[in-house]
Design an enzyme around this catalytic site. Structure first.
Site, PDB file in Angstrom:
ATOM      1  N   LYS A 119     -42.441  73.344 133.285  1.00 28.14           N
ATOM      2  CA  LYS A 119     -42.177  74.494 132.413  1.00 28.14           C
ATOM      3  C   LYS A 119     -42.655  75.756 133.108  1.00 28.14           C
ATOM      4  O   LYS A 119     -43.753  75.756 133.665  1.00 28.14           O
ATOM      5  CB  LYS A 119     -42.964  74.349 131.101  1.00 28.14           C
ATOM      6  CG  LYS A 119     -42.614  73.123 130.309  1.00 28.14           C
ATOM      7  CD  LYS A 119     -43.541  72.948 129.106  1.00 28.14           C
ATOM      8  CE  LYS A 119     -43.212  71.646 128.410  1.00 28.14           C
ATOM      9  NZ  LYS A 119     -44.231  71.266 127.423  1.00 28.14           N
ATOM     10  N   ASP A 133     -30.986  34.937 104.875  1.00 27.00           N
ATOM     11  CA  ASP A 133     -32.084  35.692 105.463  1.00 27.00           C
ATOM     12  C   ASP A 133     -32.840  34.901 106.515  1.00 27.00           C
ATOM     13  O   ASP A 133     -33.253  35.430 107.545  1.00 27.00           O
ATOM     14  CB  ASP A 133     -33.085  36.096 104.364  1.00 27.00           C
ATOM     15  CG  ASP A 133     -32.564  37.269 103.571  1.00 27.00           C
ATOM     16  OD1 ASP A 133     -31.408  37.669 103.835  1.00 27.00           O
ATOM     17  OD2 ASP A 133     -33.293  37.758 102.692  1.00 27.00           O
ATOM     18  N   PHE A 186     -30.974  34.807 109.726  1.00 30.43           N
ATOM     19  CA  PHE A 186     -30.980  36.154 110.278  1.00 30.43           C
ATOM     20  C   PHE A 186     -32.311  36.436 110.989  1.00 30.43           C
ATOM     21  O   PHE A 186     -32.356  36.894 112.130  1.00 30.43           O
ATOM     22  CB  PHE A 186     -30.746  37.145 109.131  1.00 30.43           C
ATOM     23  CG  PHE A 186     -30.619  38.577 109.560  1.00 30.43           C
ATOM     24  CD1 PHE A 186     -29.521  39.001 110.310  1.00 30.43           C
ATOM     25  CD2 PHE A 186     -31.569  39.526 109.199  1.00 30.43           C
ATOM     26  CE1 PHE A 186     -29.385  40.322 110.694  1.00 30.43           C
ATOM     27  CE2 PHE A 186     -31.440  40.852 109.586  1.00 30.43           C
ATOM     28  CZ  PHE A 186     -30.344  41.251 110.326  1.00 30.43           C
ATOM     29  N   ASP A 187     -33.401  36.101 110.316  1.00 27.43           N
ATOM     30  CA  ASP A 187     -34.730  36.307 110.898  1.00 27.43           C
ATOM     31  C   ASP A 187     -34.937  35.455 112.139  1.00 27.43           C
ATOM     32  O   ASP A 187     -35.586  35.859 113.100  1.00 27.43           O
ATOM     33  CB  ASP A 187     -35.818  35.979 109.868  1.00 27.43           C
ATOM     34  CG  ASP A 187     -35.918  37.076 108.823  1.00 27.43           C
ATOM     35  OD1 ASP A 187     -35.394  38.174 109.085  1.00 27.43           O
ATOM     36  OD2 ASP A 187     -36.478  36.817 107.734  1.00 27.43           O
ATOM     37  N   CYS A 236      -0.434  60.676 120.132  1.00 28.66           N
ATOM     38  CA  CYS A 236      -0.921  59.551 120.942  1.00 28.66           C
ATOM     39  C   CYS A 236      -1.997  58.834 120.125  1.00 28.66           C
ATOM     40  O   CYS A 236      -3.001  59.429 119.731  1.00 28.66           O
ATOM     41  CB  CYS A 236      -1.507  60.067 122.253  1.00 28.66           C
ATOM     42  SG  CYS A 236      -2.384  58.822 123.209  1.00 28.66           S
ATOM     43  N   CYS A 293      -3.213  62.520 129.419  1.00 33.91           N
ATOM     44  CA  CYS A 293      -2.011  62.208 128.665  1.00 33.91           C
ATOM     45  C   CYS A 293      -1.416  63.549 128.236  1.00 33.91           C
ATOM     46  O   CYS A 293      -2.125  64.411 127.749  1.00 33.91           O
ATOM     47  CB  CYS A 293      -2.390  61.383 127.441  1.00 33.91           C
ATOM     48  SG  CYS A 293      -1.081  61.261 126.222  1.00 33.91           S
ATOM     49  N   LYS A 307     -43.918  63.143 131.712  1.00 31.79           N
ATOM     50  CA  LYS A 307     -43.082  63.007 130.512  1.00 31.79           C
ATOM     51  C   LYS A 307     -43.299  61.625 129.898  1.00 31.79           C
ATOM     52  O   LYS A 307     -42.814  60.620 130.408  1.00 31.79           O
ATOM     53  CB  LYS A 307     -41.613  63.206 130.900  1.00 31.79           C
ATOM     54  CG  LYS A 307     -40.673  63.234 129.729  1.00 31.79           C
ATOM     55  CD  LYS A 307     -39.291  63.684 130.197  1.00 31.79           C
ATOM     56  CE  LYS A 307     -38.280  63.688 129.082  1.00 31.79           C
ATOM     57  NZ  LYS A 307     -38.002  62.376 128.528  1.00 31.79           N
ATOM     58  N   CYS A 320       0.320  55.767 124.576  1.00 36.49           N
ATOM     59  CA  CYS A 320       1.561  56.247 123.943  1.00 36.49           C
ATOM     60  C   CYS A 320       2.725  56.298 124.916  1.00 36.49           C
ATOM     61  O   CYS A 320       3.852  56.586 124.519  1.00 36.49           O
ATOM     62  CB  CYS A 320       1.338  57.616 123.324  1.00 36.49           C
ATOM     63  SG  CYS A 320       1.074  58.917 124.531  1.00 36.49           S
TER      64      CYS A 320
HETATM   65  S1  IVH Z   1     -41.268  70.001 125.948  1.00 32.74           S
HETATM   66  C1  IVH Z   1     -38.405  72.791 124.833  1.00 32.74           C
HETATM   67  N1  IVH Z   1     -43.080  68.575 127.136  1.00 32.74           N
HETATM   68  O1  IVH Z   1     -38.979  64.999 126.355  1.00 32.74           O
HETATM   69  C2  IVH Z   1     -38.988  71.663 125.515  1.00 32.74           C
HETATM   70  N2  IVH Z   1     -41.248  67.420 126.133  1.00 32.74           N
HETATM   71  O2  IVH Z   1     -35.964  65.888 126.574  1.00 32.74           O
HETATM   72  C3  IVH Z   1     -38.828  70.342 124.901  1.00 32.74           C
HETATM   73  N3  IVH Z   1     -41.350  64.992 126.332  1.00 32.74           N
HETATM   74  O3  IVH Z   1     -37.860  65.275 123.078  1.00 32.74           O
HETATM   75  C4  IVH Z   1     -40.020  69.556 124.789  1.00 32.74           C
HETATM   76  N4  IVH Z   1     -43.256  64.912 127.415  1.00 32.74           N
HETATM   77  O4  IVH Z   1     -39.900  63.852 123.465  1.00 32.74           O
HETATM   78  C5  IVH Z   1     -41.924  68.549 126.459  1.00 32.74           C
HETATM   79  N5  IVH Z   1     -44.794  67.462 128.199  1.00 32.74           N
HETATM   80  C6  IVH Z   1     -43.640  67.421 127.528  1.00 32.74           C
HETATM   81  C7  IVH Z   1     -42.974  66.210 127.208  1.00 32.74           C
HETATM   82  C8  IVH Z   1     -41.768  66.257 126.516  1.00 32.74           C
HETATM   83  C9  IVH Z   1     -42.273  64.199 126.879  1.00 32.74           C
HETATM   84  C10 IVH Z   1     -40.107  64.535 125.672  1.00 32.74           C
HETATM   85  C11 IVH Z   1     -39.940  64.996 124.255  1.00 32.74           C
HETATM   86  C12 IVH Z   1     -38.601  65.673 124.183  1.00 32.74           C
HETATM   87  C13 IVH Z   1     -37.946  65.244 125.452  1.00 32.74           C
HETATM   88  C14 IVH Z   1     -37.084  66.363 125.981  1.00 32.74           C
END
Ligand code: IVH
Length: 673
Positions: free
Chosen positions: A285, A34, A37-38, A434, A427, A119, A406
Site C-alpha cells: 500500500k 439425512d 447425506f451426513d 442465438c 458469433c 496477505k 446457432c
Molecule cells: S487492504 C482497499 N490489507 O485481501 C484495500 N487486505 O483482495 C483492501 N487482505 O478482502 C483491503 N491481508 O481479505 C488489505 N494487509 C491487508 C490484507 C488484506 C489480507 C485481504 C482482504 C481483502 C483482500 C483484498
C-alpha cells in the site's frame, strides 16, 4: 497415478454432494435421508483430511451446510469494502508503480514508500465502533453490502469490545482478517479441510456458542468510514491499531523500492510454511494517506494498493476434448477438458485456451500432453504442449467458422483503438437469436452486479430456459409460478422465496438497468457514466427515437466504440421489444441530481492543454470528487473551460463564441480551495 484415482473418486462424491445439497437447501426437497447425506459429507471431509491436495469450491468443508445469506441480516457498508488488483511478477510491480507515478504527473523527487503486509488468507470483516464501543460487525459480502455477524465476531478474543483511548475516533470501521492459526487448526477434529474454510465456516454459525468453540484470531489492517481519525500514513495507522489494543501482523514492514519489495517477497515466500497462518501473497500500500487520497480508486480496487501473489503451481495433464463456450457478447472461448489433475491442492479438470489465436500460436490439439498452470483464483490455463508425446495421427484443431449454437457466421472484429483485428472470434448474430448467447444474456441480467436476484443461479436459468419458462429478460417478471411449483425439486416455500426475490427487484436503479442489458462495451463503469449523464430510462430510449446517438460523444469516457455498440443494440428489434416490455414491468429509478455536497455540484468542466504538476486523470478525479462533471466537447452545456499550457486554440475560440467561462489552472484550483 494413485492420486489421480483419488481425485476422480473425490470429484464424483462432490458431484453427488452438490446434487443432494441443491435438493435439500435450494429446492427444499431432499432426495436422500439425512443420515446418508451426513455420511457422504463425512466421506468427502475425510478424503480431504487424508489427502491434503484435495480441494473443491463446492466441498462441504466450504460451508457448514447452510446458505449464510438467508440467515444473517444484510447491512450496507458505509464505505465499500474494496478488493485488490493482483501482481505476479517484478514487471507487474514496475507497471503498478509507473501508473501511480503517471497519475501523480511524475512529480520530480517523488519517492513512493510502501506499507508491506503479508496477505492472510482468511475472511475479511468490518467492525464498527461508536464512541469506543464495538456495535456492529459485518462480513465483506459483495463489498457493498455485508452480513451482520456481530454476535459471532464478539466471541473472538482479539476483538476489543470497548476502547478507552483519547485518540480513538468517535466513529470508525476497523477492518481486518479473521483467521485460524495452523497450530489450532490441527487440533480441530475432522470438520474442515483447511484453515480458511474453518474460519469461514465458524464465522457463519447460526449460534455464536458454536463460533466461540473455534479459536479464531483477528488481525487489523485498514479502515472504512471514519470520523475523527487523525493519522497521515498507513504506518502510523498500524501503530495506532496496536496502541488501541488490536493485533497487527508482526511481519508488516515499510519498504521504499521495487527491488527491496522483491527481496522481501522472496524471503517471505521461502519461509511461508514456517509461519503459523496461511498467507497467499503480500499486500503493498502507498504509505502516505495524502497520496492515497489523490490516487483514489478504479472500479472496485484502489489505485494505491496491490496484492503480490505467490507463484503459480503447474502440473501435467492430457487434453481429452476441446469445447467451445459462447459468451453473452458472442465471444467463442475454447476450453480444454483435461484429465483431472491436482494443481497446488486443487483438482482441475478445465483449462481455458483463451481464443483461436492462442490455439494456433501454441498449436494445441486434442490428445496433447500439456503443462497446466493455476495461480490463486485465476482460471487455470495451458502453458505449453509436450510435442515429443504427440501421437502421429494428431490433427490440428479446426476452430469452428460457424457458431456451434446457432450456426451464424463467426467474425473477428476490427478494434478501433488498436487498429488490429481482434484475437477473439464472435458469433455474428445479434443476441437473443442465438440460443447460447441468449442464455448467457439472461444469466448476466440476473447476476450479482445487475438485477442481483437472490437464489437465481446459472443452473436455474438453464433449466427454466429448457422448460420455456424464460426466453427473454421480461419473462422473469411474468413467471408461471404454478408451473414451477409442480417441477421436480421445487416446493411451496422455495417458489415463495423465488417470487419474493424477483418482486423485490422490480424497482431498480437506472445504472444497474443499463448494465443488466448486457450491451457490449458497456460494463459497470460505462453504465454508471451513461446513467449519470442521461439521468432516466426515458432519455435512454429517446436516444434511439430521436437518433441522437452522437450526443453521447460529449460524455467523457464514452468513445466511438461504445456509441457504435449502443447503436447496434437499438437497431435490433428484439432488443427494442425487450426494452419496451421491461419499461412496462419495472420501475427504473431516475438518477437524482448529483449529491449537493460537492463544491462543483451541477457544473461541467473541460480541459485543454497541459496542466502544471497534475496529470489529466488526477484533475478529472478532483472534479468528480467535488461533484462536478467532465465533458469532452465545447457546447452550450459546458460551464468552464480550463486552459493549461499549449491549449488547442480552436477549443478556446469555440468557448468564447458560446460565452463559456475560461479559467486558468490556478483560478480553477482556487474554486476548489
Ligand atoms: S487492504 C482497499 N490489507 O485481501 C484495500 N487486505 O483482495 C483492501 N487482505 O478482502 C483491503 N491481508 O481479505 C488489505 N494487509 C491487508 C490484507 C488484506 C489480507 C485481504 C482482504 C481483502 C483482500 C483484498
Amino acid at each position: 497415478m494413485i492420486d489421480e484415482k483419488i481425485s476422480q473418486k473425490y470429484l464424483e462424491k462432490i458431484k453427488l454432494f452438490k446434487k443432494y445439497n441443491k435438493h435439500y437447501y435450494d429446492l427444499n426437497k431432499p432426495i436422500i435421508d439425512d443420515h446418508e447425506f451426513d455420511k457422504l459429507k463425512l466421506e468427502i471431509i475425510n478424503l480431504e483430511k487424508k489427502n491434503k491436495f484435495l480441494k473443491h469450491k463446492d466441498s462441504p468443508s466450504n460451508s457448514v451446510g447452510f446458505k449464510p445469506s438467508k440467515i444473517f441480516k444484510k447491512v450496507k457498508h458505509k464505505t465499500a469494502m474494496l478488493s485488490l488488483g493482483n501482481a505476479f511478477s517484478q514487471e507487474d510491480l514496475l507497471n503498478f508503480e509507473k501508473k501511480i507515478l503517471n497519475f501523480l504527473n511524475n512529480e520530480p523527487g517523488l519517492n513512493i514508500e510502501y506499507s508491506v503486509e503479508p496477505k492472510i488468507d482468511g475472511i475479511s470483516a468490518s467492525l464498527l465502533y461508536k464512541d469506543g464501543k464495538f456495535v456492529t460487525g459485518l462480513s465483506r459480502g459483495d463489498g457493498k453490502e455485508g452480513e451482520d455477524i456481530t454476535e459471532n465476531l464478539k466471541t473472538i478474543k482479539d476483538i476489543p469490545h470497548k476502547i478507552i483511548k483519547k485518540d480513538f475516533p468517535e466513529e470508525i470501521d476497523i477492518r481486518g482478517e479473521v483467521f485460524i492459526q495452523n497450530s489450532d487448526f490441527k487440533n480441530l477434529i475432522n470438520k474442515f479441510a483447511n484453515p480458511r474454510n474453518a474460519a469461514s465456516g465458524s464465522l457463519r454459525q447460526k449460534d455464536s456458542k458454536e463460533t466461540e468453540k473455534i479459536p479464531l484470531k483477528f488481525i487489523a489492517y485498514t479502515f472504512g468510514y471514519e470520523k475523527g481519525l487523525e493519522v497521515s500514513s498507513q504506518e502510523d495507522y498500524l501503530k495506532k491499531l496496536k496502541d488501541w489494543g488490536f493485533k497487527t501482523n508482526p511481519l508488516n514492514k515499510k519498504i521504499k523500492t521495487i527491488e527491496d519489495l522483491m527481496k522481501n517477497y522472496n524471503e517471505i515466500e521461502k519461509k511461508r510454511d514456517q509461519i503459523n497462518f496461511d498467507i497467499d501473497g503480500i499486500v503493498y500500500k502507498v504509505n502516505s494517506f495524502a497520496l492515497q487520497k489523490r490516487l483514489g480508486n478504479v472500479a472496485n480496487a484502489p489505485r494505491w494498493a496491490i496484492a503480490h501473489k505467490f507463484s503459480a503451481n503447474s502440473s501435467i495433464s492430457k487434453i481429452e476434448s476441446i469445447e467451445i463456450q459462447i459468451g453473452r457478447t458472442g465471444a467463442l472461448t475454447p476450453v480444454a477438458k483435461i484429465k483431472p489433475v491436482n494443481i497446488g491442492g486443487v483438482v482441475v479438470s478445465n483449462a481455458t485456451l483463451h481464443n483461436e489465436e492462442e490455439i494456433n500460436r501454441k498449436d494445441i490439439r486434442i490428445g496433447d500432453t500439456v503443462i497446466i498452470e493455476r495461480a490463486g483464483d485465476v482460471i487455470p490455463h495451458v502453458i505449453s504442449v509436450d510435442l515429443k508425446l504427440r501421437g502421429k495421427d494428431s490433427k490440428k484443431f479446426n476452430f469452428p467458422k460457424n457458431c456451434p449454437s446457432c450456426g451464424s457466421k463467426t467474425v473477428k472484429d476490427f478494434n478501433l483503438s488498436t487498429k488490429k483485428e481482434d484475437a477473439v472470434r464472435r458469433c455474428s448474430s445479434e443476441g437473443y437469436e442465438c440460443e447460447k448467447m441468449a442464455i448467457e444474456k439472461i444469466k448476466h441480467f440476473v447476476s450479482k452486479e445487475a438485477f442481483n436476484i437472490d437464489g437465481f443461479g446459472k443452473k436455474i436459468v438453464e433449466n427454466f430456459w429448457k422448460l420455456n419458462l424464460i426466453k427473454l429478460p421480461q419473462d422473469l417478471f411474468k413467471l408461471d409460478y404454478t408451473k414451477i411449483e409442480s417441477l421436480e425439486g421445487w416446493g411451496k416455500q422455495s417458489v415463495a422465496n423465488l417470487k419474493y426475490s424477483i418482486n423485490q427487484k422490480k424497482t431498480i436503479s437506472f445504472e444497474k438497468f443499463i448494465y443488466a442489458l448486457g450491451i457490449r462495451h458497456i460494463g459497470l463503469e460505462n453504465a454508471k457514466i451513461i446513467s449519470k449523464n442521461l439521468k432516466s430510462l426515458k432519455n435512454f430510449i429517446n436516444l434511439s427515437k430521436k437518433k441522437n446517438f452522437d450526443n453521447l460523444i460529449n460524455i467523457d469516457g464514452i468513445g466511438q466504440t461504445q456509441i457504435n455498440s449502443i447503436k447496434n443494440f437499438f437497431e435490433n428489434s428484439t432488443n427494442l421489444y425487450v426494452l419496451k416490455n421491461l419499461e412496462k414491468l419495472l420501475i427504473v429509478k431516475n438518477v437524482e441530481n448529483q449529491r449537493a455536497d460537492g463544491i462543483l455540484n451541477n457544473k461541467t468542466f473541460m480541459f485543454t492543454g497541459k496542466l502544471l504538476n497534475m496529470s489529466r486523470s488526477e484533475a478529472k478525479a478532483l472534479i468528480e470528487q467535488n461533484s462536478g462533471s467532465i465533458v469532452s466537447n465545447v457546447t452550450k452545456k459546458l460551464d468552464y473551460l480550463i486552459v493549461g499550457e499549449k491549449p488547442t486554440n480552436r477549443k478556446i475560440d469555440a468557448a468564447k463564441n458560446l460565452r463559456v467561462k475560461i479559467l486558468d489552472q490556478s483560478s480553477w484550483l482556487k474554486m476548489l480551495k
